[in-house]
Design an enzyme around this catalytic site. Sequence first.
Site, mmCIF file in Angstrom:
data_model
loop_
_atom_site.group_PDB
_atom_site.id
_atom_site.type_symbol
_atom_site.label_atom_id
_atom_site.label_comp_id
_atom_site.label_asym_id
_atom_site.label_seq_id
_atom_site.Cartn_x
_atom_site.Cartn_y
_atom_site.Cartn_z
ATOM 1 C CB THR A 184 -19.106 -27.464 27.623
ATOM 2 O OG1 THR A 184 -18.454 -26.321 27.273
ATOM 3 C CG2 THR A 184 -18.970 -28.490 26.041
ATOM 4 C CD GLU A 329 -16.307 -29.645 23.971
ATOM 5 O OE1 GLU A 329 -16.700 -30.795 24.758
ATOM 6 O OE2 GLU A 329 -15.802 -28.561 24.637
ATOM 7 C CE LYS A 437 7.091 -31.300 34.938
ATOM 8 N NZ LYS A 437 7.532 -30.459 33.621
ATOM 9 C CD1 TRP A 442 5.006 -35.217 33.303
ATOM 10 C CD2 TRP A 442 3.725 -33.658 34.190
ATOM 11 N NE1 TRP A 442 5.400 -34.044 32.566
ATOM 12 C CE2 TRP A 442 4.442 -33.048 33.173
ATOM 13 C CE3 TRP A 442 2.699 -32.913 34.992
ATOM 14 C CZ2 TRP A 442 4.267 -31.587 32.786
ATOM 15 C CZ3 TRP A 442 2.435 -31.345 34.475
ATOM 16 C CH2 TRP A 442 3.276 -30.974 33.607
HETATM 17 P P1 ADP Z 1 -17.083 -30.712 30.511
HETATM 18 O O1 ADP Z 1 -15.875 -30.463 29.750
HETATM 19 O O2 ADP Z 1 -17.907 -29.634 30.753
HETATM 20 O O3 ADP Z 1 -16.690 -31.418 32.196
HETATM 21 P P2 ADP Z 1 -17.908 -32.967 29.374
HETATM 22 O O4 ADP Z 1 -19.211 -34.089 29.719
HETATM 23 O O5 ADP Z 1 -17.942 -32.635 27.764
HETATM 24 O O6 ADP Z 1 -18.057 -31.838 30.052
HETATM 25 O O7 ADP Z 1 -16.607 -33.770 29.909
HETATM 26 C C1 ADP Z 1 -15.559 -33.970 29.043
HETATM 27 C C2 ADP Z 1 -14.411 -34.551 29.899
HETATM 28 O O8 ADP Z 1 -14.849 -35.303 31.042
HETATM 29 C C3 ADP Z 1 -13.225 -35.351 29.075
HETATM 30 O O9 ADP Z 1 -12.461 -34.272 28.461
HETATM 31 C C4 ADP Z 1 -12.648 -35.854 30.570
HETATM 32 O O10 ADP Z 1 -11.685 -35.064 31.076
HETATM 33 C C5 ADP Z 1 -13.676 -36.366 31.383
HETATM 34 N N1 ADP Z 1 -14.040 -37.604 31.132
HETATM 35 C C6 ADP Z 1 -15.193 -38.335 30.209
HETATM 36 N N2 ADP Z 1 -14.950 -39.613 30.487
HETATM 37 C C7 ADP Z 1 -14.164 -39.815 31.230
HETATM 38 C C8 ADP Z 1 -13.756 -41.196 31.553
HETATM 39 N N3 ADP Z 1 -14.101 -42.365 31.189
HETATM 40 N N4 ADP Z 1 -12.270 -41.293 32.346
HETATM 41 C C9 ADP Z 1 -11.954 -40.081 32.515
HETATM 42 N N5 ADP Z 1 -12.254 -38.875 32.272
HETATM 43 C C10 ADP Z 1 -13.432 -38.686 31.576
#
Ligand code: ADP
Length: 534
Positions: A184, A329, A437, A442
Site C-alpha cells: 500500500t 487490504e 473539526k 465535523w
Molecule cells: P492507500 O490506502 O494506499 O491510499 P488504497 O488503494 O488501498 O491505497 O486506498 C484505499 C482508500 O482509498 C480507502 O480507505 C478510502 O479512503 C479511499 N477510497 C477508495 N475508494 C473510495 C471511494 N469510492 N470513495 C471514497 N474513498 C475511497
Amino acid sequence: MRGRMMEMPLLVSSLIEHAGAVYGDRPVVSRSVEGPVVRSTWREVRDRSRRLAGALQNRGIGRADRLATLAWNTQRHLEVYYGASGMGAVCHTLNPRLHPGELAYIMDHAQDRVLFVDITFLPLAEALADRVPVETWVVLTDDEHMPATTLPDAVSYEALLAEYDGEWTWPALDEYDAASLCYTSGTTGDPKGVLYSHRSTVLHAWGVSLPDVFMLGTGETILPIVPQFHANAWGIPYAAALTGAKLVQPGPRLDPAGLTELLTAEEVTCCAGVPSVFLPLVAAWRKAGSAPPSLKRVLIGGSAPPQSLIEALEGEFGIEFFHGWGMTEMSPLGSVNRLTPAMRARPVAERARFQTKQGRAPFGVEMRIVDRDGGELPRDGQAFGELQVRGPWVAAGYFRDDAEIVTDDGWFPTGDVATIDPAGYMQVTDRTKDLIKSGGEWISSIDVENTAMGHPSVAMAAVIGIPDDKWGERPLLVAVAAEGADADSDAVLAFLGEHMASWQVPDRVEWLDALPMGGSGKVQKNLLRERFGG
Ligand code: ADP
C-alpha cells in the site's frame, strides 16, 4: 459430521486452466508497449503461462519466491500473474509511479528475486539495480525489441519462454499459500505489503464477477484502466478468466484518445478505473459529442467520484455508473453502489446524488461502523464512525510485519469514516485523518470537494483543515481551474454557500496548476497540509 464432498483447493492456476479449457477461443487483446495491438486468446495465455512457470523453475525459482513486476496492463504481465502464482511463487506488482527510494525499500523488504520490467521502466530498473536483491532481470519484450541495458544478464521475456518446451503441470498448492503481493502506498509510515492467498484471490474474483459488480460473462468485454500494479487491477485479470469475458488491456496508452480508440475498436462493454482517469475521458467524449457506443457501464472507485462525473456518464452518455469502494487490504473490493430498479427510475440528478454513496457490501464482506470506544453505531444513515470490515479476502496482517492489524474481535479498521443507511448503503464521509473539526462540528472534506467540483470553473478540488485560533480548524479549498475558466474564488465560495451550511464553506480558495497526486491516483493531502500549514 463433515460433508462428503471433494476437497479441492481454490488456486490461481485453476482459473487459467479453466479459461484455457472452456473459453479457449475467447480473445485477450492488449496494446503492447512496443506499439501494436496484440490479439491472443485465453488458451494462448494459459499455454504461455505454463511455459513461463517451467522456464522459471529451470532457473531455480521455487515456492514462495517473490517475483516482481514493473509493468503496464499487457498480455505478458497477465502471463506473469498466472505463471508466477500458479507455480507457487508470489507475483509482486510494483507501482512505477512511486519514488525510486520507496521502490528500493519495497523490493528489499519483499526480497524480490526476479524483476519483470517493461521497456518503459528500464531506466528506473537500471537506477535501482545496485540497491535491490534481484538476481534475474527479465525485460518484457522479444529479442528484436530488446534495448541495450546495463542490467546484469538481462533476458528478454520471449527468450525466457523459449527456454522451456516441456509438459508443465501446475503444483497442487495449499489454497492458503501466498499468491501475490502488493504494497500500500500509505501516506504515513513505510509501505506495507498485503499478501494475497490463492483462496482470497479466487473468492474475490468470483465476487467481482457478479452482476452487481462487473457483471462478467462470455458476452462481456472488459477493459481495466486501473493498472495491474494497483491491487491486481481490482481482480479483473482473474475475474475475466473465471467467466470467459474478453479482456482488453490498454498497455501504456492511458490518454483519452488512446483509450477511446481501444474501447471503440474492441467493443468494450465495461471498464473500470479511478475518477482522475474518467474526468479527462468524459471531457474528451463531450468534445467529440459521443462516447464509445458499446460501453454499457463503468465502475469507478479508489477515491470519491464527483457527482458531476456521475451525472455526465449517466445523463449525457447513458452509461450505467457503478460506484466502488475498497482498499488494497481488501483485494480490493469492499462495496459497490448499484441502484435498485426503484432508484434507477428517479431523475438523473437525484439518483446521482445517491450514487455518491459507496454502496453495499457484496457477499464476502461484512461491515460495521464504530465509535471511538469500539461500540457499534446504528445503521441509520446519520451516525458516523470508523468503518470496520471482515471477510475471506480482507488482510489479517502485513507481510514480514508482526503488528496486529485486526481488532480483538476480528475486524479490520479501514481508517475511513462512514455512515451506513437502513438499506445497507455505506457512505464514506472521510478518511479518519482528513476529517475537519470546526467549532466542535465535523466537516466532511469529501462533501465539500464534491460540491466544489460541481462548479463549472473547478476541475479538481481538495479540502484540508487549517489550524484556527477560534474554531480549532477551518477548511481550506485547494482547487485547479477548469480549462479556459477564471480562478474566481468568490464565485466558487458563493456557490458552496448555496449548497451547504455557512460554517462548512471554506474561508478561502488556493488555486494551483495541478494537485499533487500519489502513486495510486489520489490527491496527496499531506503535501497540501505541509504547503498550506494544515
Ligand atoms: P492507500 O490506502 O494506499 O491510499 P488504497 O488503494 O488501498 O491505497 O486506498 C484505499 C482508500 O482509498 C480507502 O480507505 C478510502 O479512503 C479511499 N477510497 C477508495 N475508494 C473510495 C471511494 N469510492 N470513495 C471514497 N474513498 C475511497
